[in-house]
Scaffold this motif. Structure first.
Motif, PDB file in Angstrom:
ATOM      1  N   GLU A  79     -22.906  -3.433 -13.909  1.00 22.27           N
ATOM      2  CA  GLU A  79     -22.740  -3.857 -12.518  1.00 22.27           C
ATOM      3  C   GLU A  79     -23.815  -4.863 -12.105  1.00 22.27           C
ATOM      4  O   GLU A  79     -23.525  -5.861 -11.440  1.00 22.27           O
ATOM      5  N   ASP A  82     -23.361  -8.706 -10.905  1.00 20.68           N
ATOM      6  CA  ASP A  82     -23.914  -9.169  -9.627  1.00 20.68           C
ATOM      7  C   ASP A  82     -24.743 -10.422  -9.812  1.00 20.68           C
ATOM      8  O   ASP A  82     -24.594 -11.410  -9.074  1.00 20.68           O
ATOM      9  N   ASN A  85     -22.413  -7.233  -3.624  1.00 24.49           N
ATOM     10  CA  ASN A  85     -22.888  -6.765  -4.919  1.00 24.49           C
ATOM     11  C   ASN A  85     -22.444  -5.340  -5.192  1.00 24.49           C
ATOM     12  O   ASN A  85     -22.496  -4.486  -4.302  1.00 24.49           O
ATOM     13  N   GLN A  86     -22.079  -5.095  -6.432  1.00 28.12           N
ATOM     14  CA  GLN A  86     -21.721  -3.736  -6.826  1.00 28.12           C
ATOM     15  C   GLN A  86     -22.910  -2.791  -6.733  1.00 28.12           C
ATOM     16  O   GLN A  86     -22.766  -1.623  -6.403  1.00 28.12           O
ATOM     17  N   GLN A 137     -16.529  -4.704  -5.991  1.00 34.16           N
ATOM     18  CA  GLN A 137     -16.598  -5.745  -6.994  1.00 34.16           C
ATOM     19  C   GLN A 137     -17.651  -6.770  -6.599  1.00 34.16           C
ATOM     20  O   GLN A 137     -17.974  -6.928  -5.423  1.00 34.16           O
ATOM     21  N   SER A 138     -18.206  -7.445  -7.596  1.00 32.80           N
ATOM     22  CA  SER A 138     -19.142  -8.539  -7.317  1.00 32.80           C
ATOM     23  C   SER A 138     -18.320  -9.737  -6.867  1.00 32.80           C
ATOM     24  O   SER A 138     -17.304 -10.067  -7.478  1.00 32.80           O
TER      25      SER A 138
END
Length: 383
Positions: free
Chosen positions: A78, A82, A116-117, A123-124
């Protein structure tokens, strides 16, 4: 009254320079300037999207090799996504937006932000929100699609959606709320205010708004969600003292919290040492306090970042005075003597007491002081 106002972008936003080397070409997803909803993502109406055309993206993959910030001990998938979106898709999207709408022009047309996750997003992505989308949406697509085709950026993390508001509208709303809050103000109270660009929610922190006033604000700005958060204790009512005295005057247990009154009078106190930063406070009841007392200060509003700092005190709580069994002096009395002994020996004209120890065998008080231009220890005879 003290207050602070800001617009919350909800995520770090990179403002890139103008210009792009992309040659516009038609990759329309909708020929009409009436942009219909294609789908919904995270509760937002997507009105246009880029086409995933490149099967391999070596240029993007090379750029995505970004060093993980030191605050993250273990990189995650993640976090990597990001950082990649923030460093690759976001600058490309912002550059295209500025070319189409002009530098800063998007703020009158809608909003732009990154999610940002690692901050809880599904989701980014970089989100371009437009309140009244027109033919310029196609121009955005024409600038960005060639970069997708060339494998420089991914299509998926760039979202173009219908926004219910523009950042300009939120700024205007924020100004209106600020004026309403000032009208409800307390002489000693403070508030903080921001409007979330992503949600449009009004966030208010305060220490003086009563339930009736909060309800008045909700009625005044009906149609907007308002969240109230009380910061610390509510300001004192008229006639109520802002000096909090201890239930017991003395204690034989050494204190670990609080700082010391270094000066008091004329509506100001100087507090520092222990666990308190060195700050000059405006305080109407300064004459009720004495040099040497150990206190905890609850400030209101901002503290100016000078040294010592400068601010306003909402409440000052006097701590029980430490007086060891068999001691003649209490801590506050010993501190006052230590400050007199120190005098003007330091170049900055004051001492901060970092630690206090009572030596029962030697019958003396020992103070570690900071900052120090000479000896780092002061001793006061217990008499």
């Amino acid at each position: 009254m003290n207050y602070r106002i800001s617009i919350l972008l909800g995520a770090a936003l990179l403002l890139g320079g103008c210009g792009t080397d992309a040659s516009p070409k038609n990759v329309a997803v909708e020929d009409s300037v009436e942009w219909k909803t294609l789908k919904t993502v995270s509760g937002r109406e997507i009105i246009a999207e880029l086409k995933k055309t490149a099967q391999e993206t070596p240029k993007r993959d090379k750029s995505a090799t970004i060093e993980t910030p030191p605050e993250y001990e273990v990189p995650t998938k993640e976090l990597a996504e990001d950082l990649a979106v923030k460093g690759i898709e976001a600058p490309a999207a912002i550059q295209a937006v500025e070319k189409v709408y002009g530098e800063g022009g998007i703020h009158s047309e809608g909003v732009i932000f990154i999610e940002n996750q690692t901050k809880g997003a599904a989701q980014s992505g970089v989100w371009i929100g437009l309140k009244e989308p027109d033919e310029r949406v196609q121009q955005l697509l024409d600038l960005l699609q060639p970069k997708v085709d060339a494998g420089e950026i991914l299509a998926e993390p760039i979202y173009i959606f219908r926004s219910p508001h523009t950042e300009k509208e939120l700024n205007e709303l924020q100004d209106e709320v600020a004026e309403a809050l000032k009208g409800m103000g307390s002489q000693r109270g403070s508030f903080g205010l921001y409007v979330d660009v992503i949600t449009g929610t009004i966030e208010i922190t305060h220490d003086y708004l009563k339930p009736k006033q909060q309800e008045e604000l909700r009625e005044l700005f009906a149609g907007h969600t308002i969240n109230f958060t009380q910061e610390g204790r509510m300001v004192a009512e008229p006639g109520e003292s802002t000096v909090i005295v201890p239930e017991q005057t003395y204690t034989n247990t050494p204190a670990t919290e609080g700082g010391f009154i270094l000066a008091a009078g004329d509506g100001r106190i100087f507090v520092g040492g222990g666990t308190e930063s060195a700050v000059f406070y405006k305080f109407a009841e300064a004459d009720k306090l004495k040099v040497g007392q150990r206190v905890e200060v609850e400030a209101t509003g901002m503290i100016l970042e000078s040294y010592p700092g400068q601010g306003s005190a909402k409440f000052v709580e006097i701590m029980p005075d430490y007086k060891p069994v068999g001691a003649v002096l209490s801590e506050s009395q010993a501190v006052a003597k230590a400050l007199d002994m120190a005098g003007e020996r330091l170049s900055n004209g004051f001492v901060l007491i970092d630690e206090v120890i009572f030596d029962e065998n030697e019958k003396k008080w020992v103070f570690t002081v900071l900052p120090d231009d000479g000896e780092g220890v002061l001793e006061v005879a217990d008499q």
